[in-house]
Every structure is written in structure tokens, then in C-alpha cells.
Write a protein that holds these residues in place. Sequence first.
Motif, PDB file in Angstrom:
ATOM      1  N   VAL A  97       0.866  -1.183   0.000  1.00  0.00           N
ATOM      2  CA  VAL A  97       0.000   0.000   0.000  1.00  0.00           C
ATOM      3  C   VAL A  97       0.898   1.227   0.000  1.00  0.00           C
ATOM      4  O   VAL A  97       1.717   1.404   0.901  1.00  0.00           O
ATOM      5  CB  VAL A  97      -0.932   0.027   1.236  1.00  0.00           C
ATOM      6  CG1 VAL A  97      -1.805   1.267   1.213  1.00  0.00           C
ATOM      7  CG2 VAL A  97      -1.766  -1.237   1.308  1.00  0.00           C
ATOM      8  N   MET A  98       0.746   2.046  -1.028  1.00  0.00           N
ATOM      9  CA  MET A  98       1.563   3.252  -1.177  1.00  0.00           C
ATOM     10  C   MET A  98       0.659   4.383  -1.663  1.00  0.00           C
ATOM     11  O   MET A  98      -0.558   4.261  -1.616  1.00  0.00           O
ATOM     12  CB  MET A  98       2.709   2.989  -2.176  1.00  0.00           C
ATOM     13  CG  MET A  98       3.602   1.800  -1.822  1.00  0.00           C
ATOM     14  SD  MET A  98       4.499   1.990  -0.281  1.00  0.00           S
ATOM     15  CE  MET A  98       5.872   2.958  -0.815  1.00  0.00           C
ATOM     16  N   ASN A  99       1.258   5.465  -2.170  1.00  0.00           N
ATOM     17  CA  ASN A  99       0.478   6.597  -2.659  1.00  0.00           C
ATOM     18  C   ASN A  99       0.127   6.512  -4.139  1.00  0.00           C
ATOM     19  O   ASN A  99      -0.804   7.171  -4.596  1.00  0.00           O
ATOM     20  CB  ASN A  99       1.204   7.917  -2.399  1.00  0.00           C
ATOM     21  CG  ASN A  99       1.267   8.238  -0.929  1.00  0.00           C
ATOM     22  OD1 ASN A  99       2.334   8.315  -0.362  1.00  0.00           O
ATOM     23  ND2 ASN A  99       0.124   8.418  -0.301  1.00  0.00           N
ATOM     24  N   ASN A 100       0.890   5.759  -4.926  1.00  0.00           N
ATOM     25  CA  ASN A 100       0.588   5.624  -6.354  1.00  0.00           C
ATOM     26  C   ASN A 100       1.114   4.276  -6.848  1.00  0.00           C
ATOM     27  O   ASN A 100       1.885   3.592  -6.152  1.00  0.00           O
ATOM     28  CB  ASN A 100       1.157   6.800  -7.159  1.00  0.00           C
ATOM     29  CG  ASN A 100       2.655   6.940  -7.013  1.00  0.00           C
ATOM     30  OD1 ASN A 100       3.403   5.998  -7.249  1.00  0.00           O
ATOM     31  ND2 ASN A 100       3.099   8.130  -6.620  1.00  0.00           N
ATOM     32  N   ASN A 101       0.711   3.896  -8.051  1.00  0.00           N
ATOM     33  CA  ASN A 101       1.083   2.585  -8.599  1.00  0.00           C
ATOM     34  C   ASN A 101       2.584   2.438  -8.805  1.00  0.00           C
ATOM     35  O   ASN A 101       3.128   1.348  -8.634  1.00  0.00           O
ATOM     36  CB  ASN A 101       0.333   2.328  -9.906  1.00  0.00           C
ATOM     37  CG  ASN A 101      -1.133   2.058  -9.661  1.00  0.00           C
ATOM     38  OD1 ASN A 101      -1.518   1.564  -8.607  1.00  0.00           O
ATOM     39  ND2 ASN A 101      -1.965   2.409 -10.629  1.00  0.00           N
TER      40      ASN A 101
END
Length: 153
Positions: A97-101
Motif C-alpha cells: 500500500v503506497m500513494n501511487n502505482n
Amino acid sequence: MRAGSTWTHKMASGHETAMLYVRRGSVSVDGVEVPSHSVAHLSTKGETVMVKSTESGGRNILKEAFGGSEVTEFLADFLLLTGSPLEEPVAASGTMVMNNNEEVNAAGNDYQKGLMGMPWEHTISDEDWMEHVKKYPNQYATNNISNLIESKD
């Protein structure tokens, strides 16, 4: 926690997420038993959460501090996680889980390289886990836990 003991925690205002992971033994929250290696998603409507240790599944043999005789006790060990909304973009794939792909893909690649440490069985003992972390440290940690463990030796 010893069997039958109770732990109460005042929830922070603004926290909209609360979950409890039981690592060892079992506990009950509002009369609902949460067994070992389980997660309970909790309501954040109240002001406090009360956790009670039960006698299911947490039997451990301990050595008394004085006298060295063996004592059997029921123990529970849990982690309570609460938080407020991140209010930022979220991208996820599997366990990453992060902020963008792009960040998700980079994290996945780092995981495959072993830079985040290596997975372990959730049922291993604390001592075996400490040895595992020494052998496969997390390359991202500023104060790597293996350094903390070594400093205690």
C-alpha cells in the motif's frame, strides 16, 4: 496480559479506524472472544476500548524470577492499532500500500529482493523471530532492529 486481567485504552478523538491483532492467547472485547492470530475490527463510536485476557490458547510455561520453579500461566499478547484518515492518495496491490502505482511496483520489487526483510511463519516463538530478523534485516529501518538486538547481547 495475565488471564482474567483487563486493559482499558482511551481512544483518541478523530480516530476513525481501530483494529486489534491477537498474537498470543486470546482476549475478549465487549464479550466477543478474539483468538490467537486473529484481527478484530473495532467500532470507534465509544471513548474507550476494554480488552480482557481469557484462558483460551495462551498457555505458557514461565520461570519465576526467584526460585526458578516452573509456573504455568495463561497469557495474551495483542496489538491495538488506531488512526485517523490519511487524507492522501492510496494505491494498493496485494500487501503493498503506497500513494501511487509506481511506488507500489517499486515496493514490490524491493520486497522480492529481500530489502524489507524476509517473511516468517506467524507462529514462531519470540526467540526464533529475533534470530530471523538478525539474519534477514529490514534494509529500510533507520535504527535496524537487528542492531537493537545485538546491543542487548
